[in-house]
Design a protein around this motif. Structure first.
Motif: not given
Length: 250
Positions: A101, A137, A194
């Motif tokens: 992330s 994320g 992400e």
């Protein structure tokens, strides 16, 4: 009281090996992530939690170059690895972040920490990741080290020990959980920020290339506006299978 963030990272990812060291604008993706975490006003220390596998020597070297701490433990037992890191560095409050992330928003991170600190008598675990309302994320989890130590002692399923907070998520009878849902301006659960695959990496690279040279401290709100304005970029990684969804309240 010591507040520390761990970043779980290794080079043995099955879908995109070596992703955390893949270069964006000439820097490893993980280095850019660390730079963003450093903008937090409440985090006292950053710890890269990686494995003892030889291939992850490069992550220990990067940690040294960046001037952040590093802890090495089991590659598969991530829960045990992170507990080891928290104990080794005598952390009181843990801010859990993931190496896949790479766009943490320091304002959101600090807001989550602040909320936990104000509500510590009411909650053991504060996160925005029990239900997907923020862009995937952007997850942050904040809790005392003692809570993760208790979870680690209880967790016997090897598959679950590959994750850090899952045992806590699955035992609301043992832990007082708080999930903070996204306000409308952050409520974009279908914007994937992400990196699991090459498509994800292309999206993150495009975001950094657009913002970073002129505005390295760009915010999550700015990223969302950029993505909305570029629907083809949004669609680039829409079809990627997200393994974490089996653990979420969707």
């Amino acid at each position: 009281m010591k507040i520390a963030a761990t970043v779980q990272a290794r080079l043995g990812s099955s879908r995109l090996p070596g992703k955390v060291l893949k270069p964006i604008l000439g820097q490893p993706m993980l280095a850019l992530q660390i730079e963003r975490i450093r903008q937090s006003r409440l985090i006292d220390q950053i710890i890269i939690a990686t494995s003892t596998e030889p291939q992850d020597d490069a992550l220990a070297t990067l940690a040294q170059q960046l001037g952040v701490a590093c802890f090495r433990g089991s590659e598969q037992d991530v829960l045990g690895r992170v507990v080891g890191a928290l104990q080794a560095f005598q952390v009181d409050v843990h801010v859990e972040l993931l190496g896949d992330s790479p766009l943490p928003d320091p304002l959101l991170v600090d807001a989550m920490i602040g909320y936990y600190l104000k509500q510590a008598d009411c909650y053991d675990y504060v996160t925005n990741g029990l239900k997907t309302t923020y862009p995937p994320g952007a997850e942050v989890a904040v809790y005392p080290t003692a809570v993760l130590v208790a979870a680690e002692q209880q967790a016997t399923d090897a598959a679950l020990r590959e994750h850090v907070g899952i045992h806590i998520h699955q035992h609301p009878d043992h832990f007082r959980l708080c999930n903070l849902e996204a306000p409308p301006w952050y409520h974009y659960p279908d914007l994937y920020l992400e990196v699991d695959t090459a498509e994800d990496f292309e999206v993150i690279t495009a975001i950094y290339e657009h913002f970073y040279p002129q505005n390295p401290g760009f915010s999550l709100a700015q990223v969302i506006d950029f993505m909305i304005a570029h629907p083809k970029l949004v669609s680039r990684n829409q079809q990627v299978v997200r393994r974490w969804k089996v653990f979420r309240q969707e």
